[in-house]
Design an enzyme around this catalytic site. Structure first.
Site, PDB file in Angstrom:
ATOM      1  N   GLY A  94     122.440 -23.967  58.687  1.00 23.30           N
ATOM      2  CA  GLY A  94     121.208 -23.221  58.976  1.00 23.30           C
ATOM      3  C   GLY A  94     120.116 -23.523  57.972  1.00 23.30           C
ATOM      4  O   GLY A  94     120.324 -24.215  56.976  1.00 23.30           O
ATOM      5  N   GLY A  96     118.441 -23.130  55.075  1.00 20.84           N
ATOM      6  CA  GLY A  96     118.671 -22.466  53.800  1.00 20.84           C
ATOM      7  C   GLY A  96     117.452 -22.454  52.901  1.00 20.84           C
ATOM      8  O   GLY A  96     117.424 -21.762  51.877  1.00 20.84           O
ATOM      9  N   ARG A  97     116.475 -23.251  53.258  1.00 25.06           N
ATOM     10  CA  ARG A  97     115.245 -23.262  52.451  1.00 25.06           C
ATOM     11  C   ARG A  97     114.036 -23.612  53.303  1.00 25.06           C
ATOM     12  O   ARG A  97     113.069 -24.195  52.822  1.00 25.06           O
ATOM     13  CB  ARG A  97     115.382 -24.263  51.320  1.00 25.06           C
ATOM     14  CG  ARG A  97     115.752 -25.646  51.781  1.00 25.06           C
ATOM     15  CD  ARG A  97     115.510 -26.618  50.699  1.00 25.06           C
ATOM     16  NE  ARG A  97     116.142 -27.888  51.013  1.00 25.06           N
ATOM     17  CZ  ARG A  97     115.934 -28.974  50.311  1.00 25.06           C
ATOM     18  NH1 ARG A  97     115.131 -28.934  49.282  1.00 25.06           N
ATOM     19  NH2 ARG A  97     116.522 -30.090  50.631  1.00 25.06           N
ATOM     20  N   ARG A 180     106.001 -28.989  57.483  1.00 25.79           N
ATOM     21  CA  ARG A 180     106.532 -30.067  58.315  1.00 25.79           C
ATOM     22  C   ARG A 180     106.245 -29.785  59.780  1.00 25.79           C
ATOM     23  O   ARG A 180     106.372 -28.655  60.245  1.00 25.79           O
ATOM     24  CB  ARG A 180     108.033 -30.159  58.062  1.00 25.79           C
ATOM     25  CG  ARG A 180     108.746 -31.189  58.876  1.00 25.79           C
ATOM     26  CD  ARG A 180     110.062 -31.542  58.255  1.00 25.79           C
ATOM     27  NE  ARG A 180     111.115 -30.581  58.553  1.00 25.79           N
ATOM     28  CZ  ARG A 180     112.387 -30.768  58.168  1.00 25.79           C
ATOM     29  NH1 ARG A 180     112.723 -31.814  57.454  1.00 25.79           N
ATOM     30  NH2 ARG A 180     113.296 -29.883  58.483  1.00 25.79           N
ATOM     31  N   ARG A 187     118.856 -29.606  66.585  1.00 26.52           N
ATOM     32  CA  ARG A 187     119.700 -30.687  66.068  1.00 26.52           C
ATOM     33  C   ARG A 187     121.012 -30.734  66.841  1.00 26.52           C
ATOM     34  O   ARG A 187     121.376 -29.750  67.501  1.00 26.52           O
ATOM     35  CB  ARG A 187     120.049 -30.394  64.593  1.00 26.52           C
ATOM     36  CG  ARG A 187     118.843 -30.135  63.718  1.00 26.52           C
ATOM     37  CD  ARG A 187     119.162 -29.096  62.635  1.00 26.52           C
ATOM     38  NE  ARG A 187     117.941 -28.620  61.994  1.00 26.52           N
ATOM     39  CZ  ARG A 187     117.425 -29.128  60.883  1.00 26.52           C
ATOM     40  NH1 ARG A 187     118.056 -30.071  60.254  1.00 26.52           N
ATOM     41  NH2 ARG A 187     116.295 -28.680  60.400  1.00 26.52           N
ATOM     42  N   ASP A 256     123.690 -32.481  61.407  1.00 25.31           N
ATOM     43  CA  ASP A 256     122.620 -31.493  61.246  1.00 25.31           C
ATOM     44  C   ASP A 256     121.291 -32.178  60.934  1.00 25.31           C
ATOM     45  O   ASP A 256     120.242 -31.523  60.925  1.00 25.31           O
ATOM     46  CB  ASP A 256     122.962 -30.474  60.149  1.00 25.31           C
ATOM     47  CG  ASP A 256     123.358 -31.133  58.844  1.00 25.31           C
ATOM     48  OD1 ASP A 256     124.303 -31.937  58.858  1.00 25.31           O
ATOM     49  OD2 ASP A 256     122.716 -30.849  57.818  1.00 25.31           O
ATOM     50  N   ASN A 257     121.321 -33.461  60.666  1.00 24.57           N
ATOM     51  CA  ASN A 257     120.090 -34.204  60.408  1.00 24.57           C
ATOM     52  C   ASN A 257     119.766 -35.146  61.555  1.00 24.57           C
ATOM     53  O   ASN A 257     119.061 -36.133  61.383  1.00 24.57           O
ATOM     54  CB  ASN A 257     120.205 -35.002  59.104  1.00 24.57           C
ATOM     55  CG  ASN A 257     120.225 -34.097  57.885  1.00 24.57           C
ATOM     56  OD1 ASN A 257     119.755 -32.965  57.938  1.00 24.57           O
ATOM     57  ND2 ASN A 257     120.774 -34.590  56.794  1.00 24.57           N
ATOM     58  N   ASP A 266     114.460 -35.085  58.015  1.00 21.62           N
ATOM     59  CA  ASP A 266     115.088 -34.891  56.704  1.00 21.62           C
ATOM     60  C   ASP A 266     115.177 -36.165  55.866  1.00 21.62           C
ATOM     61  O   ASP A 266     116.240 -36.767  55.703  1.00 21.62           O
ATOM     62  CB  ASP A 266     116.473 -34.235  56.849  1.00 21.62           C
ATOM     63  CG  ASP A 266     116.332 -32.716  56.906  1.00 21.62           C
ATOM     64  OD1 ASP A 266     115.183 -32.230  56.844  1.00 21.62           O
ATOM     65  OD2 ASP A 266     117.354 -32.022  57.013  1.00 21.62           O
TER      66      ASP A 266
HETATM   67  P1  AMP Z   1     119.705 -31.179  53.700  1.00 19.34           P
HETATM   68  O1  AMP Z   1     120.515 -31.952  52.708  1.00 19.34           O
HETATM   69  O2  AMP Z   1     118.294 -30.919  53.246  1.00 19.34           O
HETATM   70  O3  AMP Z   1     119.750 -31.751  55.063  1.00 19.34           O
HETATM   71  O4  AMP Z   1     120.388 -29.747  53.765  1.00 19.34           O
HETATM   72  C1  AMP Z   1     121.708 -29.483  54.170  1.00 19.34           C
HETATM   73  C2  AMP Z   1     121.927 -27.990  54.186  1.00 19.34           C
HETATM   74  O5  AMP Z   1     121.810 -27.451  52.858  1.00 19.34           O
HETATM   75  C3  AMP Z   1     120.933 -27.208  55.029  1.00 19.34           C
HETATM   76  O6  AMP Z   1     121.596 -26.105  55.573  1.00 19.34           O
HETATM   77  C4  AMP Z   1     119.911 -26.778  54.008  1.00 19.34           C
HETATM   78  O7  AMP Z   1     119.189 -25.648  54.421  1.00 19.34           O
HETATM   79  C5  AMP Z   1     120.782 -26.472  52.805  1.00 19.34           C
HETATM   80  N1  AMP Z   1     120.042 -26.612  51.539  1.00 19.34           N
HETATM   81  C6  AMP Z   1     119.644 -27.749  50.938  1.00 19.34           C
HETATM   82  N2  AMP Z   1     119.005 -27.493  49.789  1.00 19.34           N
HETATM   83  C7  AMP Z   1     118.977 -26.151  49.630  1.00 19.34           C
HETATM   84  C8  AMP Z   1     118.459 -25.266  48.644  1.00 19.34           C
HETATM   85  N3  AMP Z   1     117.833 -25.710  47.557  1.00 19.34           N
HETATM   86  N4  AMP Z   1     118.633 -23.948  48.840  1.00 19.34           N
HETATM   87  C9  AMP Z   1     119.271 -23.478  49.921  1.00 19.34           C
HETATM   88  N5  AMP Z   1     119.785 -24.252  50.885  1.00 19.34           N
HETATM   89  C10 AMP Z   1     119.644 -25.582  50.759  1.00 19.34           C
HETATM   90 MG    MG Z   2     119.087 -31.294  56.801  1.00 19.01          MG
END
Ligand code: AMP
Ligand code: MG
Length: 496
Positions: A94, A96-97, A180, A187, A256-257, A266
């Site tokens: 989900g 997360g940020r 963005r 996804r 998820d990407n 991403d």
């Molecule tokens: P990503 O590597 O950006 O595709 O993220 C993979 C997952 O990790 C997703 O669910 C993001 O929302 C979560 N995520 C990545 N960085 C953070 C962060 N700094 N804080 C909270 N969730 C994160």
């Molecule tokens: Mg991602």
């Protein structure tokens, strides 16, 4: 602060996801940034979205892009999804940020998501801080815009704001928020979340929503869910064939990407390859080379198989039959990919017709490039010089001449089968073979200067160059060259 507040920018949001997709998200608010500064604003994209660039490129716009002000009509939410990360399934990821602010209809009538990334913790943050560091935010901005200019479907950047806060990774870093824009944020992992929980009706609702939003033409098909899978597969095959034709390595092709729309999403540890090699990996965490350059088409097919699995109960009540039909479809993905890939490469080689040996011709060139340590981007670009009568620029990219000379001879014989004036052919090639890509050393230089010195000039210059990638301009030779061969291979790190 001003005592009277200026008129707030209007987005004209029309939020279909929050209206129709109950259960797929949590309504949420951004955390306010301490001292937001608008570092980069994409005026052309704002105009394409039908927004007022003047109203947005302002204090009020900055407050919105920082998450400090909720614009009128927005319904901020965090989406839920799952995903296979490096092959292992995470049932709950989900946003997360990130927060979806809402959707706008652009000048072409297309529905686009507007999302903040780095706007604070959400119920999906797990152990993360919900924040983003400035370097990765600017990197995503730059590479996304470069990809757009290169004709690759991609999410784009509307704004980058420095928050004035420190985020802690291995070291303290300046924080930032990226705004963005995407065709949607659906996804493969969105489907996987509900499928893994056995929530078939939610998968159906998602598929119906995705069809209506991205592939309305399949809704009349005999089995719309099968047609939907084929449509997503085709969009992904087109996408990955474009990546491959540019030497682009995404770096984290987790499910998820991988978007349902077929846009690149991403930009974490992605990079463009310099010297040609199918094994090229830049990401520091991809220790097995799962997402190496040459593996990308196979990973795409693997990811589509994961999407197909989520559709089993929608395709037939007879599970065995559904699996059989879906497997048959997934098995067509490599051929679909090959068709798009060879078409893209023919254009790069200046071929206007199709001949049976073209795949072999391409493979022979790639082998010569790999053996000769030739720069991927410049080899294709310099082929147009050879068409114009001068093969030296392309030959100079190879460490030995045997391979490339044999290939050039074969290629010339093949070109003779396509009747086209050399200058016309050369110009057509120059339109698909960029001279400027975001070179790794240039990207690092621009980000370092923004992050360490607060100086955005190198970033702005590089953004300008990669936004017009195929037109060679005076005074920009430096941007076309690969970086000095480092003794340590180039490594990228996840944008977390
Ligand atoms: P990503 O590597 O950006 O595709 O993220 C993979 C997952 O990790 C997703 O669910 C993001 O929302 C979560 N995520 C990545 N960085 C953070 C962060 N700094 N804080 C909270 N969730 C994160
Ligand atoms: Mg991602």
């Amino acid at each position: 602060m001003d005592t009277h507040s200026p008129a707030l920018p209007q987005f004209g949001f029309d939020n279909s996801f929050s209206r129709q997709m109950e259960g797929c998200f949590v309504a949420w608010q951004a955390e306010a940034a301490q001292a937001p500064v608008l570092l980069q604003f994409n005026k052309a994209l704002a105009e394409e979205l039908g927004l007022d660039p003047v109203a947005l490129n302002s204090e009020a716009g900055t407050a919105i892009f920082a998450g400090n002000q909720v614009p009128e009509g927005a319904a901020p939410l965090a989406q839920v999804y799952a995903g296979h990360q490096f092959g292992g399934f995470s049932p709950k990821l989900g946003d997360g940020r990130a927060l979806l602010l809402g959707e706008v209809i652009d000048r072409h009538g297309k529905r686009r998501d507007i999302q903040l990334k780095g706007s604070g913790r959400t119920p999906f943050s797990r152990s993360g801080d919900g924040k983003a560091a400035l370097g990765p935010v600017l990197r995503e901005y730059l590479i996304g815009e470069a990809m757009h200019a290169l004709g690759v479907p991609t999410t784009r950047a509307l704004a980058a704001v420095a928050t004035g806060e420190t985020v802690y990774r291995e070291i303290p870093l300046p924080g930032a928020v990226l705004t963005r824009v995407s065709a949607s944020h659906l996804r493969v992992g969105t489907f996987q979340y509900f499928a893994a929980r056995g929530e078939v009706e939610q998968v159906r609702a998602l598929a119906d929503y995705a069809i209506e939003r991205h592939y309305p033409e399949v809704s009349g098909a005999e089995n719309p869910y099968l047609a939907f899978l084929l449509a997503v597969a085709n969009a992904q095959a087109v996408l990955v064939s474009k990546w491959m034709s540019l030497g682009f390595i995404h770096g984290v092709m987790n499910t998820d990407n991988m978007t349902i729309s077929g846009e690149t999403i991403d930009y974490g540890p992605c990079a463009f390859m310099d010297a040609t090699s199918p094994q090229t990996v830049f990401s520091s965490i991809d220790t097995q080379g799962r997402y190496a350059y040459g593996n990308q088409p196979a990973v795409m097919a693997w990811n589509l198989a994961r999407l197909a699995e989520t559709l089993i109960p929608l395709v037939s009540d007879d599970k065995d039959q559904a699996v059989e039909i879906l497997t048959e479809m997934v098995n067509t993905v490599p051929d679909t990919y090959e068709e798009h890939a060879i078409a893209a490469t023919r254009a790069k080689l200046g071929l206007t017709s199709a001949a049976p040996d073209d795949v072999e011709l391409v493979n022979e060139l790639l082998a010569a490039m790999e053996q000769g340590g030739a720069d991927f981007t410049l080899t294709f670009r310099r082929l147009s010089d050879a068409v114009r009568g001068d093969a030296v620029p392309v030959q100079n990219l190879f460490s030995g001449l045997t391979g490339i000379n044999a290939w050039l001879e074969r290629w010339r014989a093949r070109l003779a089968q396509d009747d086209l004036a050399p200058e016309t052919r050369a110009q057509q090639m120059d339109q698909v073979n960029p001279i400027y890509i975001p070179r790794n050393h240039k990207v690092e230089e621009a980000l370092a200067s923004a992050v360490e010195d607060g100086d955005m000039s190198a970033f702005t210059n590089l953004l300008g160059v990669v936004s017009d990638p195929c037109r060679e301009a005076d005074g920009q030779q430096d941007y076309a060259m690969p970086g000095p061969q480092a003794s340590v291979p180039y490594q990228t790190f996840c944008g977390t």
